[in-house]
Motif scaffolding. Structure first.
Motif, PDB file in Angstrom:
ATOM      1  N   LEU A  92      13.386 -19.878  34.500  1.00  0.00           N
ATOM      2  CA  LEU A  92      13.200 -18.472  34.865  1.00  0.00           C
ATOM      3  C   LEU A  92      13.039 -18.286  36.367  1.00  0.00           C
ATOM      4  O   LEU A  92      13.323 -17.218  36.904  1.00  0.00           O
ATOM      5  CB  LEU A  92      11.980 -17.897  34.142  1.00  0.00           C
ATOM      6  CG  LEU A  92      12.094 -17.787  32.622  1.00  0.00           C
ATOM      7  CD1 LEU A  92      10.772 -17.333  32.036  1.00  0.00           C
ATOM      8  CD2 LEU A  92      13.198 -16.837  32.227  1.00  0.00           C
ATOM      9  N   ALA A  93      12.595 -19.334  37.069  1.00  0.00           N
ATOM     10  CA  ALA A  93      12.374 -19.232  38.513  1.00  0.00           C
ATOM     11  C   ALA A  93      13.662 -19.377  39.321  1.00  0.00           C
ATOM     12  O   ALA A  93      13.682 -19.053  40.499  1.00  0.00           O
ATOM     13  CB  ALA A  93      11.372 -20.282  38.958  1.00  0.00           C
ATOM     14  N   LEU A  94      14.742 -19.868  38.702  1.00  0.00           N
ATOM     15  CA  LEU A  94      15.997 -20.044  39.438  1.00  0.00           C
ATOM     16  C   LEU A  94      16.581 -18.686  39.807  1.00  0.00           C
ATOM     17  O   LEU A  94      16.743 -17.822  38.951  1.00  0.00           O
ATOM     18  CB  LEU A  94      17.019 -20.805  38.591  1.00  0.00           C
ATOM     19  CG  LEU A  94      16.727 -22.274  38.352  1.00  0.00           C
ATOM     20  CD1 LEU A  94      17.741 -22.839  37.375  1.00  0.00           C
ATOM     21  CD2 LEU A  94      16.789 -23.043  39.647  1.00  0.00           C
ATOM     22  N   PRO A  95      16.931 -18.476  41.091  1.00  0.00           N
ATOM     23  CA  PRO A  95      17.482 -17.174  41.474  1.00  0.00           C
ATOM     24  C   PRO A  95      18.918 -16.964  40.987  1.00  0.00           C
ATOM     25  O   PRO A  95      19.243 -15.942  40.430  1.00  0.00           O
ATOM     26  CB  PRO A  95      17.414 -17.192  42.998  1.00  0.00           C
ATOM     27  CG  PRO A  95      17.356 -18.623  43.366  1.00  0.00           C
ATOM     28  CD  PRO A  95      16.724 -19.345  42.227  1.00  0.00           C
ATOM     29  N   THR A  96      19.786 -17.945  41.192  1.00  0.00           N
ATOM     30  CA  THR A  96      21.182 -17.833  40.785  1.00  0.00           C
ATOM     31  C   THR A  96      21.664 -19.187  40.317  1.00  0.00           C
ATOM     32  O   THR A  96      21.497 -20.178  41.014  1.00  0.00           O
ATOM     33  CB  THR A  96      22.060 -17.367  41.966  1.00  0.00           C
ATOM     34  OG1 THR A  96      21.553 -16.137  42.450  1.00  0.00           O
ATOM     35  CG2 THR A  96      23.488 -17.189  41.540  1.00  0.00           C
ATOM     36  N   CYS A  97      22.263 -19.217  39.125  1.00  0.00           N
ATOM     37  CA  CYS A  97      22.789 -20.473  38.603  1.00  0.00           C
ATOM     38  C   CYS A  97      23.765 -20.188  37.468  1.00  0.00           C
ATOM     39  O   CYS A  97      23.960 -19.044  37.069  1.00  0.00           O
ATOM     40  CB  CYS A  97      21.666 -21.383  38.131  1.00  0.00           C
ATOM     41  SG  CYS A  97      20.766 -20.762  36.718  1.00  0.00           S
ATOM     42  N   PHE A  98      24.383 -21.252  36.978  1.00  0.00           N
ATOM     43  CA  PHE A  98      25.275 -21.187  35.825  1.00  0.00           C
ATOM     44  C   PHE A  98      24.679 -22.045  34.724  1.00  0.00           C
ATOM     45  O   PHE A  98      24.060 -23.069  34.993  1.00  0.00           O
ATOM     46  CB  PHE A  98      26.664 -21.739  36.170  1.00  0.00           C
ATOM     47  CG  PHE A  98      27.335 -21.029  37.297  1.00  0.00           C
ATOM     48  CD1 PHE A  98      27.888 -19.779  37.121  1.00  0.00           C
ATOM     49  CD2 PHE A  98      27.424 -21.625  38.541  1.00  0.00           C
ATOM     50  CE1 PHE A  98      28.515 -19.130  38.159  1.00  0.00           C
ATOM     51  CE2 PHE A  98      28.054 -20.986  39.588  1.00  0.00           C
ATOM     52  CZ  PHE A  98      28.598 -19.729  39.392  1.00  0.00           C
ATOM     53  N   GLN A 106      14.672 -10.756  31.789  1.00  0.00           N
ATOM     54  CA  GLN A 106      15.766 -11.329  32.561  1.00  0.00           C
ATOM     55  C   GLN A 106      16.935 -11.639  31.640  1.00  0.00           C
ATOM     56  O   GLN A 106      16.743 -12.087  30.515  1.00  0.00           O
ATOM     57  CB  GLN A 106      15.306 -12.594  33.259  1.00  0.00           C
ATOM     58  CG  GLN A 106      14.203 -12.336  34.261  1.00  0.00           C
ATOM     59  CD  GLN A 106      13.802 -13.604  34.965  1.00  0.00           C
ATOM     60  OE1 GLN A 106      14.484 -14.605  34.855  1.00  0.00           O
ATOM     61  NE2 GLN A 106      12.719 -13.559  35.697  1.00  0.00           N
ATOM     62  N   PHE A 107      18.157 -11.411  32.140  1.00  0.00           N
ATOM     63  CA  PHE A 107      19.351 -11.583  31.327  1.00  0.00           C
ATOM     64  C   PHE A 107      20.322 -12.551  31.973  1.00  0.00           C
ATOM     65  O   PHE A 107      20.329 -12.731  33.180  1.00  0.00           O
ATOM     66  CB  PHE A 107      20.072 -10.246  31.133  1.00  0.00           C
ATOM     67  CG  PHE A 107      19.342  -9.305  30.233  1.00  0.00           C
ATOM     68  CD1 PHE A 107      19.491  -9.389  28.871  1.00  0.00           C
ATOM     69  CD2 PHE A 107      18.504  -8.334  30.746  1.00  0.00           C
ATOM     70  CE1 PHE A 107      18.821  -8.529  28.033  1.00  0.00           C
ATOM     71  CE2 PHE A 107      17.836  -7.475  29.931  1.00  0.00           C
ATOM     72  CZ  PHE A 107      17.989  -7.569  28.561  1.00  0.00           C
TER      73      PHE A 107
END
Length: 181
Positions: free
Chosen positions: A109-115, A136-137
């Motif tokens: 949940l703490a990751l700002p942007t990822c795949f 968060q989605f």
């Protein structure tokens, strides 16, 4: 180029420019919102048709004064087989014995942007701007379907950063997600 797609592209471009002129002159906010919606729809159609309209670039050869073009074929060297297979296997075994730390839901949940990729092969984009009432989605890359991050975390196979380096992974759905070093 296909003529039907080219005609459709030209008519859509004219419609979009007329729509933009009406949008600048309109005072009513509801009509402006409708015109903006039509503009976005037309833009997506134009983007899809641009494949057929763009001219294909032909490869040019260096041809001087009517000479025939010469083709050059280069020979690539054969790949050398690795000579030290045993040392590679030992390194691989040593790496697998390292203690791996668990990748928790809080880390996810703490990751700002990822795949993220799940076990069914679907790939999701996670961006910190995708919030709705503190939930968060993640968005499916193929069909733009939204899924909550908590639900995705339960079935995720690997998590990657923007540059496609794998952060965390697991082999089966029943294992815990672990960091990759």
């Amino acid at each position: 180029m296909r003529t039907a797609e080219k005609k459709l592209f030209a008519s859509l471009a004219r419609t979009k420019s007329a729509n933009n002129k009406m949008l600048k002159q309109e005072q009513n906010e509801e009509i402006k919102a409708t015109l903006r919606f039509f503009n976005s729809n037309i833009t997506s159609q134009l983007k899809g048709l641009s494949f057929y309209v763009k001219p294909r670039i032909k490869r040019q050869t260096k041809n001087t004064a009517g000479e025939k073009a010469k083709l050059y074929a280069g020979v690539l060297p054969k790949k050398q087989k690795p000579t030290q297979k045993r040392t590679y296997n030992k390194r691989k075994q040593r790496q697998s014995k390292k203690p791996q730390h668990e990748f928790t839901l809080d880390d996810f949940l703490a990751l700002p942007t990822c795949f993220a990729k799940d076990f069914s092969g679907h790939e999701y984009v996670i961006h910190h701007a995708l919030y709705h009432y503190d939930e968060q989605f993640a968005v499916n890359r193929k069909n733009s379907e939204a899924i909550e991050k908590e639900d995705l975390f339960k079935k995720v196979r690997n998590v990657r950063e923007r540059d496609n380096t794998v952060i965390a992974s697991r082999k089966t759905l029943h294992e815990k997600l672990r960091y990759i070093y």
